[in-house]
Scaffold this active site. Sequence first.
Site, PDB file in Angstrom:
ATOM      1  N   ASP A 170      53.521  60.218 -32.659  1.00  0.00           N
ATOM      2  CA  ASP A 170      54.454  61.077 -32.478  1.00  0.00           C
ATOM      3  C   ASP A 170      55.468  60.975 -33.382  1.00  0.00           C
ATOM      4  OD1 ASP A 170      56.870  62.229 -31.065  1.00  0.00           O
ATOM      5  OD2 ASP A 170      56.673  61.046 -29.450  1.00  0.00           O
TER       6      ASP A 170
ATOM      7  N   ASP B  41      59.941  68.100 -33.061  1.00  0.00           N
ATOM      8  CA  ASP B  41      59.323  66.715 -32.421  1.00  0.00           C
ATOM      9  C   ASP B  41      58.250  67.171 -31.755  1.00  0.00           C
ATOM     10  OD1 ASP B  41      58.852  64.582 -30.749  1.00  0.00           O
ATOM     11  OD2 ASP B  41      60.523  64.598 -29.618  1.00  0.00           O
TER      12      ASP B  41
ATOM     13  N   HIS C 129      62.346  66.809 -22.969  1.00  0.00           N
ATOM     14  CA  HIS C 129      64.098  66.582 -23.129  1.00  0.00           C
ATOM     15  C   HIS C 129      64.374  67.837 -23.939  1.00  0.00           C
ATOM     16  CE1 HIS C 129      62.984  65.135 -27.271  1.00  0.00           C
ATOM     17  NE2 HIS C 129      61.999  64.531 -26.416  1.00  0.00           N
TER      18      HIS C 129
ATOM     19  N   HIS D  77      67.211  63.105 -27.904  1.00  0.00           N
ATOM     20  CA  HIS D  77      67.394  63.167 -26.514  1.00  0.00           C
ATOM     21  C   HIS D  77      68.932  63.982 -26.322  1.00  0.00           C
ATOM     22  CE1 HIS D  77      63.634  60.964 -25.030  1.00  0.00           C
ATOM     23  NE2 HIS D  77      63.359  61.282 -26.545  1.00  0.00           N
TER      24      HIS D  77
ATOM     25  N   GLU E 262      56.889  67.586 -23.521  1.00  0.00           N
ATOM     26  CA  GLU E 262      55.948  66.811 -23.704  1.00  0.00           C
ATOM     27  C   GLU E 262      55.550  66.146 -22.543  1.00  0.00           C
ATOM     28  OE1 GLU E 262      57.121  63.187 -25.641  1.00  0.00           O
ATOM     29  OE2 GLU E 262      59.085  63.303 -25.126  1.00  0.00           O
TER      30      GLU E 262
ATOM     31  N   GLU F 240      52.759  67.023 -27.367  1.00  0.00           N
ATOM     32  CA  GLU F 240      54.294  67.353 -27.378  1.00  0.00           C
ATOM     33  C   GLU F 240      54.437  68.738 -28.367  1.00  0.00           C
ATOM     34  OE1 GLU F 240      58.761  65.369 -27.557  1.00  0.00           O
ATOM     35  OE2 GLU F 240      57.100  64.291 -28.577  1.00  0.00           O
TER      36      GLU F 240
END
Length: 403
Positions: free
Chosen positions: A175, A186, A255, A263, A289, A384
């Site tokens: 990640d 992300d 998020h 976040h 995710e 994700e």
Amino acid sequence: MEEVIDSLKETVIADNTANDTNEAEKKKKKKKKNKKGPKTQTEPPTVPISKIYTSKVYPLGETHDYINENLWRTTSEEKRAEERLKEYDYNDLRRAGEVHRQVRAYARKTIQPGMSMIDIAEMIENGTRALVEENGFESGIGFPTGLSINHCAAHYTPNAGDKTVLAYDDVLKVDFGVHVNGKIVDSAFTMNFNPKFDKLAEAAKEATYAGIKEAGIDVRLCDIGAAVHEVYDSYEIEIDGKTYDVKPIRNLNGHTIGPYQIHAGKSIPIIRDSGDETKLEEGELIAIETFCSTGRGYVVEDGECSHYAKSMESSFVPLRLARAKSLLASINKHFGTLPFCRRYLDRIGEEKYLMGLRNLVDAGIVTAYPPLVDTKGSYTAQLEHTILLRPTCKEIVSKGDDY
């Protein structure tokens, strides 16, 4: 005699003309050789994306039209005009997305059992720094490289001196993030080497894409969670003769993403009956995710902390410890509100900072994010993507040929 002289003159003129032509051709060839065109990527990746896409226009992610009551957006001239005004911001995100694709392409074919966690992390981070042309708050790493193994689902990256080595029977979640002008992409994927874990990684992938399909402007967060949960309900996995239900990890979420804020305000559930009827809005950048587990489907904090971030809500707090003050100044200078890890503090020359860091955490100025683990002996997987809710369509900015 005069005829001979005239003939010689013509020969000299012809020779000079030929020489001039040859010289001109040589110069052209030299110019052609010196002409700088787009470069190609190396292995390991070291060529900045801007040297490959010389127009500085970066590839579009995968786009999907909105459906039902939002279908009108696809052809709305007003919404298209709004998008044209934001093209510069979109291009920043696409640049970050292309960096992610190229760095992970090399990582996915290079990571093998027997590699140390530190070597894997540095390979990814060095590639990211080179391709995005790391430059302070203009471009760089979005957050520490997560390399969580087996029952650890998230927030593990090796600290200095960590001797952990990847094993054949490990399930690894990779990640990592890339930012350009604070716009963060992300994205995460799962790697397993023993095919007995294939179903677990497959479940995470299918569930995440179910969430992406459901997501859109005015969609309730609880509806995304229900779509994800339905996929996980259909999966089970047999490991060493024992069958396990594949469960969503109920206290991990997707998020929203804000400028320099990984976040932001909204959490996107991955379970049904979350009760969150908050709706997604136009222009939001979201990370869909999903995490699944063969354990209880619930994580707790455990193990040595590596991830930290300056709190977005922290107000002025008087610090008595001089080391804490100097460390905070360094964090503000190098990371701002972007997450960081201990290795990043080592890299910028910070030493003997653990007490100062603890003081900042205790004061609420910095938040610690310890590893998140399910029951020992269980296995977890993750997938994700970053999605931009554009006025006319949704764009999976991090989509690649791999996932």
